[in-house]
Design an enzyme around this catalytic site. Structure first.
Site, PDB file in Angstrom:
ATOM      1  N   CYS A   3      41.466  28.565  38.512  1.00 18.05           N
ATOM      2  CA  CYS A   3      40.636  29.734  38.805  1.00 18.05           C
ATOM      3  C   CYS A   3      39.161  29.360  38.710  1.00 18.05           C
ATOM      4  O   CYS A   3      38.694  28.880  37.666  1.00 18.05           O
ATOM      5  CB  CYS A   3      40.962  30.859  37.814  1.00 18.05           C
ATOM      6  SG  CYS A   3      39.840  32.263  37.942  1.00 18.05           S
ATOM      7  N   ASN A  85      37.402  44.979  44.110  1.00 18.37           N
ATOM      8  CA  ASN A  85      38.420  44.814  45.145  1.00 18.37           C
ATOM      9  C   ASN A  85      39.748  44.481  44.473  1.00 18.37           C
ATOM     10  O   ASN A  85      39.801  43.621  43.596  1.00 18.37           O
ATOM     11  CB  ASN A  85      38.025  43.694  46.109  1.00 18.37           C
ATOM     12  CG  ASN A  85      36.755  44.014  46.863  1.00 18.37           C
ATOM     13  OD1 ASN A  85      36.540  45.138  47.275  1.00 18.37           O
ATOM     14  ND2 ASN A  85      35.905  43.023  47.031  1.00 18.37           N
ATOM     15  N   GLY A  91      40.329  43.077  50.271  1.00 17.00           N
ATOM     16  CA  GLY A  91      39.440  41.939  50.449  1.00 17.00           C
ATOM     17  C   GLY A  91      39.230  41.107  49.198  1.00 17.00           C
ATOM     18  O   GLY A  91      38.283  40.340  49.122  1.00 17.00           O
ATOM     19  N   HIS A  96      40.900  36.845  40.109  1.00 14.63           N
ATOM     20  CA  HIS A  96      40.509  37.070  38.717  1.00 14.63           C
ATOM     21  C   HIS A  96      39.644  38.317  38.815  1.00 14.63           C
ATOM     22  O   HIS A  96      38.612  38.309  39.493  1.00 14.63           O
ATOM     23  CB  HIS A  96      39.694  35.871  38.230  1.00 14.63           C
ATOM     24  CG  HIS A  96      39.193  35.964  36.821  1.00 14.63           C
ATOM     25  ND1 HIS A  96      39.355  34.935  35.923  1.00 14.63           N
ATOM     26  CD2 HIS A  96      38.493  36.922  36.161  1.00 14.63           C
ATOM     27  CE1 HIS A  96      38.782  35.272  34.763  1.00 14.63           C
ATOM     28  NE2 HIS A  96      38.249  36.472  34.892  1.00 14.63           N
ATOM     29  N   HIS A  98      37.021  41.046  38.931  1.00 18.52           N
ATOM     30  CA  HIS A  98      35.569  40.974  38.777  1.00 18.52           C
ATOM     31  C   HIS A  98      34.944  42.195  39.428  1.00 18.52           C
ATOM     32  O   HIS A  98      35.537  42.819  40.299  1.00 18.52           O
ATOM     33  CB  HIS A  98      35.013  39.676  39.376  1.00 18.52           C
ATOM     34  CG  HIS A  98      35.377  39.438  40.804  1.00 18.52           C
ATOM     35  ND1 HIS A  98      36.644  39.045  41.204  1.00 18.52           N
ATOM     36  CD2 HIS A  98      34.650  39.555  41.939  1.00 18.52           C
ATOM     37  CE1 HIS A  98      36.669  38.918  42.526  1.00 18.52           C
ATOM     38  NE2 HIS A  98      35.472  39.231  42.996  1.00 18.52           N
TER      39      HIS A  98
END
Length: 114
Positions: A3, A85, A91, A96, A98
């Site tokens: 990630c 999102n 999208g 992870h 955010h």
């Protein structure tokens, strides 16, 4: 785990953190969609809101409550928009969770009808 946000948090990928505490960090978005575009990223990795524990939700809330005190330093005095999102149709490109913080200019609301 591969990630990008976890690697930024650990210092494995360089990035200027404009804010950091025990719960979250804030960086500039590398592909800005507004004059000012930042990402607030929880330090604990989870993809979606429904994967959050109660502790994760409390940490995210503490991060969100910090944004007003950062607004002036980040150039967001005129207001800002927060966007999360969730999933492919929304999208989400980094899996992870955010929060996008957009501002620095008047923002239109997109017409989502195709």
């Amino acid at each position: 785990m591969d990630c990008i946000f976890c690697k930024i948090d650990k210092g494995e990928i360089p990035s200027e953190k404009v804010y950091e505490d025990d719960d979250v960090f804030v960086i500039r978005d590398i592909d800005p969609k507004a004059e000012k575009h930042y990402l607030m990223i929880p330090k604990r990795h989870y993809k979606l809101i429904d994967e959050m524990t109660d502790a994760d939700a409390a940490a995210l809330m503490r991060g969100l409550r910090k944004i007003p005190s950062l607004a002036g330093r980040l150039g967001l005095d005129g207001g800002y928009r927060l966007v999360i999102n969730q999933g492919d149709d929304a999208g989400q490109s980094v899996f992870h969770l955010h929060v996008h913080i957009l501002g620095g200019q008047p923002l239109d609301f997109p017409d989502l009808k195709k």
